[in-house]
Design a protein around this motif. Structure first.
Motif, PDB file in Angstrom:
ATOM      1  N   THR A 131      15.389  69.171 -21.979  1.00 37.58           N
ATOM      2  CA  THR A 131      14.135  68.484 -22.294  1.00 37.58           C
ATOM      3  C   THR A 131      14.177  68.033 -23.746  1.00 37.58           C
ATOM      4  OG1 THR A 131      13.082  70.586 -22.932  1.00 37.58           O
ATOM      5  CG2 THR A 131      12.780  69.868 -20.652  1.00 37.58           C
ATOM      6  N   GLY A 132      13.232  67.189 -24.117  1.00 34.61           N
ATOM      7  CA  GLY A 132      13.145  66.718 -25.491  1.00 34.61           C
ATOM      8  C   GLY A 132      13.728  65.322 -25.659  1.00 34.61           C
ATOM      9  N   GLU A 154      17.134  64.629 -24.028  1.00 42.49           N
ATOM     10  CA  GLU A 154      17.239  65.088 -22.643  1.00 42.49           C
ATOM     11  C   GLU A 154      18.369  64.378 -21.896  1.00 42.49           C
ATOM     12  OE1 GLU A 154      14.532  65.228 -18.532  1.00 42.49           O
ATOM     13  OE2 GLU A 154      13.608  64.711 -20.465  1.00 42.49           O
ATOM     14  N   THR A 172      13.555  79.820 -32.444  1.00 40.49           N
ATOM     15  CA  THR A 172      14.394  79.536 -31.286  1.00 40.49           C
ATOM     16  C   THR A 172      14.051  80.587 -30.236  1.00 40.49           C
ATOM     17  OG1 THR A 172      16.167  78.626 -32.660  1.00 40.49           O
ATOM     18  CG2 THR A 172      16.766  79.365 -30.443  1.00 40.49           C
ATOM     19  N   VAL A 216      14.702  81.818 -22.538  1.00 37.30           N
ATOM     20  CA  VAL A 216      13.994  81.261 -21.393  1.00 37.30           C
ATOM     21  C   VAL A 216      12.764  82.103 -21.046  1.00 37.30           C
ATOM     22  CG1 VAL A 216      15.322  82.518 -19.659  1.00 37.30           C
ATOM     23  CG2 VAL A 216      14.348  80.272 -19.094  1.00 37.30           C
ATOM     24  N   SER A 237      14.939  77.259 -25.990  1.00 39.47           N
ATOM     25  CA  SER A 237      14.057  76.191 -26.454  1.00 39.47           C
ATOM     26  C   SER A 237      13.837  76.383 -27.941  1.00 39.47           C
ATOM     27  CB  SER A 237      12.720  76.212 -25.697  1.00 39.47           C
ATOM     28  OG  SER A 237      12.069  77.468 -25.861  1.00 39.47           O
ATOM     29  N   ARG A 254       8.999  74.240 -28.621  1.00 37.62           N
ATOM     30  CA  ARG A 254       9.516  74.588 -27.287  1.00 37.62           C
ATOM     31  C   ARG A 254       9.491  73.413 -26.314  1.00 37.62           C
ATOM     32  NH1 ARG A 254       6.952  80.341 -25.729  1.00 37.62           N
ATOM     33  NH2 ARG A 254       8.498  80.127 -24.056  1.00 37.62           N
ATOM     34  N   LYS A 255       9.344  72.195 -26.852  1.00 30.79           N
ATOM     35  CA  LYS A 255       9.438  71.009 -26.007  1.00 30.79           C
ATOM     36  C   LYS A 255      10.887  70.529 -25.890  1.00 30.79           C
ATOM     37  CE  LYS A 255       4.751  69.311 -26.857  1.00 30.79           C
ATOM     38  NZ  LYS A 255       3.917  68.184 -27.365  1.00 30.79           N
ATOM     39  N   THR A 256      11.754  71.082 -26.734  1.00 31.61           N
ATOM     40  CA  THR A 256      13.177  70.763 -26.688  1.00 31.61           C
ATOM     41  C   THR A 256      13.930  71.993 -26.209  1.00 31.61           C
ATOM     42  OG1 THR A 256      12.997  69.182 -28.520  1.00 31.61           O
ATOM     43  CG2 THR A 256      15.190  70.052 -28.030  1.00 31.61           C
ATOM     44  N   SER A 257      14.681  71.843 -25.135  1.00 32.57           N
ATOM     45  CA  SER A 257      15.436  72.976 -24.594  1.00 32.57           C
ATOM     46  C   SER A 257      16.855  72.537 -24.244  1.00 32.57           C
ATOM     47  CB  SER A 257      14.753  73.549 -23.354  1.00 32.57           C
ATOM     48  OG  SER A 257      14.708  72.592 -22.311  1.00 32.57           O
TER      49      SER A 257
END
Length: 206
Positions: A105-106, A109, A165, A168, A188, A192-195
């Motif tokens: 994600t992010g 992605e 950081t 999950v 993430s 936490r929008k980037t994983s």
């Protein structure tokens, strides 16, 4: 800032701090210490001119401490040039010796990045400090590093960030502490929008 410059500034700050501490504790102002004079000013309302020098001596230690803190913060941002050289040298390395970091994600992605074996690869907002650059305000300039251990098919991840950081399960990693994690681990970062997922290459297995 070079190592020599940083070392000289650190020695200067420590030297000034030592002198200032001695002056503050010694009765050099007509039998009074700088702290005593400042206290008398606030208690008895003496003239400002009587405490200018003692007041300056109280401010100087604060400046020295701030300088030392500044040097410490910037020293953590320093990444040896040899790191980037080693990553470049490993770019043509056999893929079986590389792990993979895939963004789930992010802003990145779907993009994947090779992780050369036994090489620290840094993630963050700054292209000066990181090989994997993530343009997001919640990501630190140097947010985290990942190192792939090919012999064990595991990864060592270290967080350096302000916003964290996370595993999950939502557990935040302890800053500046490296942990070893297995193949397939997901993390993430920031808000936490980037994983991303860490994957080992097992083509060399028999």
């Amino acid at each position: 800032m070079t190592d020599k410059h940083r070392r000289n500034c650190t020695l200067l700050a420590l030297f000034l701090l030592l002198i200032e501490a001695a002056v503050l504790c010694l009765p050099v102002f007509h039998g009074y210490t700088a702290l005593q004079i400042c206290r008398q000013y606030w208690q008895h309302g003496q003239m400002l001119s009587h405490i200018v020098i003692p007041l300056l001596l109280l401010v100087c230690p604060i400046i020295s401490i701030c300088l030392l803190f500044h040097l410490k913060v910037h020293s953590t941002d320093k990444i040896p040039e040899v790191l980037f050289a080693s990553v470049s040298a490993n770019a043509s390395e056999n893929v079986s010796n590389c792990g993979t970091l895939l963004f789930l994600t992010g802003s990145l992605e779907g993009k994947s990045f090779p992780l050369p074996a036994y090489t620290n690869v840094f993630l963050g907002r700054s292209s000066q400090y990181c090989q994997i650059v993530i343009n997001s305000s919640d990501i630190s300039r140097r947010h985290a590093s990942v190192c792939y251990h090919a012999s064990r098919h595991t990864f060592v991840i270290t967080d350096y960030s302000a916003n964290g950081t996370y595993t999950v399960d939502g557990e935040r990693l302890i800053p500046n502490t490296s942990i070893e994690v297995p193949d397939g681990s997901i993390f993430s970062i920031g808000n936490r929008k980037t994983s991303f997922r860490l994957s080992a290459n097992r083509e060399d297995n028999t």
